[in-house]
Design a protein around this motif. Structure first.
Motif, PDB file in Angstrom:
ATOM      1  N   VAL A 124     -23.735  24.005 -24.658  1.00  0.00           N
ATOM      2  CA  VAL A 124     -24.665  25.090 -24.346  1.00  0.00           C
ATOM      3  C   VAL A 124     -25.070  25.794 -25.643  1.00  0.00           C
ATOM      4  CG1 VAL A 124     -23.801  25.503 -22.016  1.00  0.00           C
ATOM      5  CG2 VAL A 124     -22.750  26.697 -23.948  1.00  0.00           C
ATOM      6  N   LEU A 125     -26.258  26.366 -25.631  1.00  0.00           N
ATOM      7  CA  LEU A 125     -26.695  27.265 -26.699  1.00  0.00           C
ATOM      8  C   LEU A 125     -26.659  28.659 -26.102  1.00  0.00           C
ATOM      9  CD1 LEU A 125     -27.810  27.809 -29.522  1.00  0.00           C
ATOM     10  CD2 LEU A 125     -30.119  27.433 -28.607  1.00  0.00           C
ATOM     11  N   MET A 145     -22.915  26.987 -35.764  1.00  0.00           N
ATOM     12  CA  MET A 145     -22.518  25.655 -35.286  1.00  0.00           C
ATOM     13  C   MET A 145     -21.105  25.351 -35.748  1.00  0.00           C
ATOM     14  SD  MET A 145     -24.359  21.921 -35.854  1.00  0.00           S
ATOM     15  CE  MET A 145     -25.386  21.950 -34.372  1.00  0.00           C
ATOM     16  N   ALA A 146     -20.317  24.793 -34.853  1.00  0.00           N
ATOM     17  CA  ALA A 146     -18.929  24.417 -35.150  1.00  0.00           C
ATOM     18  C   ALA A 146     -18.910  23.239 -36.124  1.00  0.00           C
ATOM     19  CB  ALA A 146     -18.204  24.071 -33.857  1.00  0.00           C
ATOM     20  N   PRO A 147     -17.738  22.887 -36.666  1.00  0.00           N
ATOM     21  CA  PRO A 147     -17.635  21.758 -37.602  1.00  0.00           C
ATOM     22  C   PRO A 147     -18.174  20.455 -37.020  1.00  0.00           C
ATOM     23  CG  PRO A 147     -15.641  23.051 -37.661  1.00  0.00           C
ATOM     24  CD  PRO A 147     -16.455  23.587 -36.526  1.00  0.00           C
ATOM     25  N   SER A 148     -18.511  19.519 -37.881  1.00  0.00           N
ATOM     26  CA  SER A 148     -19.197  18.294 -37.480  1.00  0.00           C
ATOM     27  C   SER A 148     -18.393  17.412 -36.533  1.00  0.00           C
ATOM     28  CB  SER A 148     -19.587  17.483 -38.722  1.00  0.00           C
ATOM     29  OG  SER A 148     -18.434  17.147 -39.485  1.00  0.00           O
ATOM     30  N   ASP A 149     -17.072  17.598 -36.483  1.00  0.00           N
ATOM     31  CA  ASP A 149     -16.270  16.786 -35.574  1.00  0.00           C
ATOM     32  C   ASP A 149     -16.046  17.451 -34.216  1.00  0.00           C
ATOM     33  OD1 ASP A 149     -14.629  18.807 -36.450  1.00  0.00           O
ATOM     34  OD2 ASP A 149     -12.894  17.527 -36.871  1.00  0.00           O
ATOM     35  N   ALA A 178     -19.855  26.897 -39.275  1.00  0.00           N
ATOM     36  CA  ALA A 178     -18.603  27.649 -39.262  1.00  0.00           C
ATOM     37  C   ALA A 178     -17.424  26.735 -39.534  1.00  0.00           C
ATOM     38  CB  ALA A 178     -18.428  28.335 -37.909  1.00  0.00           C
ATOM     39  N   ALA A 179     -16.328  27.308 -39.946  1.00  0.00           N
ATOM     40  CA  ALA A 179     -15.132  26.525 -40.262  1.00  0.00           C
ATOM     41  C   ALA A 179     -14.416  26.047 -39.004  1.00  0.00           C
ATOM     42  CB  ALA A 179     -14.175  27.351 -41.114  1.00  0.00           C
ATOM     43  N   SER A 180     -14.695  26.690 -37.869  1.00  0.00           N
ATOM     44  CA  SER A 180     -14.066  26.323 -36.606  1.00  0.00           C
ATOM     45  C   SER A 180     -14.918  26.856 -35.467  1.00  0.00           C
ATOM     46  CB  SER A 180     -12.651  26.896 -36.514  1.00  0.00           C
ATOM     47  OG  SER A 180     -12.704  28.324 -36.459  1.00  0.00           O
ATOM     48  N   ALA A 181     -14.594  26.403 -34.246  1.00  0.00           N
ATOM     49  CA  ALA A 181     -15.307  26.919 -33.076  1.00  0.00           C
ATOM     50  C   ALA A 181     -15.057  28.418 -32.923  1.00  0.00           C
ATOM     51  CB  ALA A 181     -14.854  26.169 -31.829  1.00  0.00           C
ATOM     52  N   ALA A 195     -27.161  33.255 -32.156  1.00  0.00           N
ATOM     53  CA  ALA A 195     -26.811  32.331 -31.084  1.00  0.00           C
ATOM     54  C   ALA A 195     -25.789  31.340 -31.631  1.00  0.00           C
ATOM     55  CB  ALA A 195     -28.043  31.598 -30.560  1.00  0.00           C
ATOM     56  N   LEU A 196     -25.144  30.637 -30.734  1.00  0.00           N
ATOM     57  CA  LEU A 196     -24.207  29.609 -31.187  1.00  0.00           C
ATOM     58  C   LEU A 196     -24.157  28.462 -30.187  1.00  0.00           C
ATOM     59  CD1 LEU A 196     -21.051  29.395 -29.766  1.00  0.00           C
ATOM     60  CD2 LEU A 196     -21.172  31.802 -30.366  1.00  0.00           C
ATOM     61  N   PHE A 197     -23.842  27.279 -30.707  1.00  0.00           N
ATOM     62  CA  PHE A 197     -23.641  26.121 -29.848  1.00  0.00           C
ATOM     63  C   PHE A 197     -22.175  26.095 -29.413  1.00  0.00           C
ATOM     64  CE2 PHE A 197     -27.447  24.493 -32.085  1.00  0.00           C
ATOM     65  CZ  PHE A 197     -28.210  24.162 -30.971  1.00  0.00           C
ATOM     66  N   GLY A 198     -21.974  25.971 -28.113  1.00  0.00           N
ATOM     67  CA  GLY A 198     -20.617  25.910 -27.575  1.00  0.00           C
ATOM     68  C   GLY A 198     -20.564  24.950 -26.411  1.00  0.00           C
ATOM     69  N   TRP A 199     -19.694  25.236 -25.445  1.00  0.00           N
ATOM     70  CA  TRP A 199     -19.525  24.318 -24.328  1.00  0.00           C
ATOM     71  C   TRP A 199     -19.097  25.059 -23.074  1.00  0.00           C
ATOM     72  CZ3 TRP A 199     -14.645  23.751 -22.011  1.00  0.00           C
ATOM     73  CH2 TRP A 199     -13.583  24.359 -22.708  1.00  0.00           C
ATOM     74  N   GLU A 200     -19.239  24.393 -21.940  1.00  0.00           N
ATOM     75  CA  GLU A 200     -18.759  24.905 -20.671  1.00  0.00           C
ATOM     76  C   GLU A 200     -18.277  23.732 -19.820  1.00  0.00           C
ATOM     77  OE1 GLU A 200     -22.042  26.791 -18.706  1.00  0.00           O
ATOM     78  OE2 GLU A 200     -22.929  24.892 -18.052  1.00  0.00           O
ATOM     79  N   LYS A 201     -17.309  24.007 -18.944  1.00  0.00           N
ATOM     80  CA  LYS A 201     -16.868  22.997 -17.991  1.00  0.00           C
ATOM     81  C   LYS A 201     -17.939  22.836 -16.915  1.00  0.00           C
ATOM     82  CE  LYS A 201     -12.500  23.114 -16.713  1.00  0.00           C
ATOM     83  NZ  LYS A 201     -11.199  23.659 -16.227  1.00  0.00           N
ATOM     84  N   ALA A 202     -18.087  21.621 -16.384  1.00  0.00           N
ATOM     85  CA  ALA A 202     -19.143  21.366 -15.405  1.00  0.00           C
ATOM     86  C   ALA A 202     -18.612  20.617 -14.192  1.00  0.00           C
ATOM     87  CB  ALA A 202     -20.272  20.562 -16.050  1.00  0.00           C
ATOM     88  N   MET A 203     -19.181  20.935 -13.041  1.00  0.00           N
ATOM     89  CA  MET A 203     -18.813  20.296 -11.783  1.00  0.00           C
ATOM     90  C   MET A 203     -19.659  19.040 -11.578  1.00  0.00           C
ATOM     91  SD  MET A 203     -16.633  22.637 -10.828  1.00  0.00           S
ATOM     92  CE  MET A 203     -16.340  22.614  -9.060  1.00  0.00           C
ATOM     93  N   ALA A 204     -19.336  18.287 -10.533  1.00  0.00           N
ATOM     94  CA  ALA A 204     -20.067  17.059 -10.236  1.00  0.00           C
ATOM     95  C   ALA A 204     -21.529  17.326  -9.901  1.00  0.00           C
ATOM     96  CB  ALA A 204     -19.391  16.323  -9.085  1.00  0.00           C
ATOM     97  N   ASP A 205     -21.823  18.515  -9.353  1.00  0.00           N
ATOM     98  CA  ASP A 205     -23.202  18.834  -8.987  1.00  0.00           C
ATOM     99  C   ASP A 205     -23.993  19.429 -10.143  1.00  0.00           C
ATOM    100  OD1 ASP A 205     -22.076  21.326  -9.228  1.00  0.00           O
ATOM    101  OD2 ASP A 205     -22.381  21.929  -7.147  1.00  0.00           O
ATOM    102  N   GLY A 206     -23.368  19.448 -11.340  1.00  0.00           N
ATOM    103  CA  GLY A 206     -24.071  19.950 -12.516  1.00  0.00           C
ATOM    104  C   GLY A 206     -23.890  21.418 -12.763  1.00  0.00           C
TER     105      GLY A 206
END
Length: 321
Positions: A124-125, A145-149, A178-181, A195-206
């Motif tokens: 997510v952004l 943005m978190a590190p490249s890995d 950034a050096a870390s998330a 803003a930052l790029f991150g993540w979220e958990k997602a269900m089967a219905d999106g």
């Protein structure tokens, strides 16, 4: 004549009844020993906890001799399955996509699910107070943005935006690496980034994973918020201040995959065994799947399109070096 016909009918019935058993025996005889590949835990050497119990469970599920092959890393596991030395492998999402790219000879059977029903993650952004209204506005703002890995904070944005027709380069001047998330999250909190790029958990219905109506979902096995927005809320930012500018496609949790040429009956037996494992023998399930406690659900190759995009992205970067 009547007696002869009855005798022929009885013989045919007996022969027909033996065909399924003969077919089932054939694939077991052809395989001999069913070999399952798994990567050893870091620092675990060549051992897997509960290996005897796992071997016994799979042996009963398949009705044949089973042997576990412990690989030193995913590269070795992929090579073993591609070459046919093992029939079955437990992969991460990107390791499966790499194996599929390597030989096109593997297919997923099942993948784990979290206790809250989440089947994977999305990138997510996230912006604060609407500072970045859309993707087109990124160039005039500072985006952390978190590190490249980092899967959710770097690789998924790069691969996912490209899939959506938006070019994003790692060296774009508006990206703040950034050096870390956690450091990327701190930049948004402190106002060093819009803003930052991150993540979220997602269900089967999106939909994003939600527990009891709260956005600060706890990680399946960890007592900490799961997902960037949840972590930002836990750090003190009100949910009302946070908005999602963009959401990527799904990266499903890593699958249990078999060789595509495995007998259909073996695939069926494995699928039944695995999808019932959590309810039937939860202790064995916990040995097999330590990170996601919701059981196994059927998976397909299309579930790993995002993983394939990440592998393609990384392979392209490696080829340029």
């Amino acid at each position: 004549m009547r007696s002869a016909l009855k005798a022929c009918a009885a013989a045919f019935a007996l022969l027909a009844a033996s065909w399924p058993n003969a077919a089932r025996a054939d694939w077991r005889d052809d395989i001999g020993t069913f070999r399952i590949g798994i990567v050893a835990e870091a620092g675990g050497g060549n051992t897997v906890p509960g290996l005897a119990l796992l071997t016994d469970a799979y042996t009963k599920g398949l009705g044949m001799k089973v042997e576990f092959v412990v690989a030193r890393d995913y590269a070795a596991l992929i090579e073993a399955q591609a070459s046919g030395r093992i029939e079955y492998a437990v992969y991460s999402a990107t390791a499966y996509a790499t194996a599929s790219r390597r030989c096109g000879c593997v297919e997923p059977l099942v993948a784990p699910v979290d206790a809250d029903g989440a089947i994977g993650i999305r990138s997510v952004l996230v912006t604060r107070d609407g500072k970045v209204p859309d993707l087109a506005a990124m160039a005039s703002h500072r985006i952390a943005m978190a590190p490249s890995d980092s899967i959710g904070g770097s690789l998924m944005p790069l691969a996912g935006l490209k899939a959506d027709g938006v070019e994003l380069s790692e060296d774009a001047p508006y990206l703040v690496h950034a050096a870390s998330a956690a450091a990327a999250e701190a930049m948004l909190i402190d106002g060093q980034a819009d803003a930052l790029f991150g993540w979220e958990k997602a269900m089967a219905d999106g939909q994003p994973a939600v527990l009891d109506g709260q956005s600060a979902v706890l990680d399946d096995r960890l007592a900490e918020p799961a997902g960037t927005v949840a972590r930002l809320e836990a750090a003190g930012l009100p949910k009302s201040e946070l908005q999602l500018v963009w959401t990527s496609g799904l990266l499903r949790y890593g699958p249990h995959a078999v060789r595509s040429d495995l007998d259909p009956e073996a695939k069926r037996r494995l699928t039944v065994f695995l999808t019932n494992l959590k309810s039937m023998t939860p202790d064995v399930y916990d040995l097999l799947e330590a990170a996601h406690s919701g059981g196994f659900a059927i998976a397909s190759s299309k579930d790993y399109a995002m993983a394939a995009a990440i592998v393609k992205l990384v392979s392209g970067k490696s080829g340029q070096q």
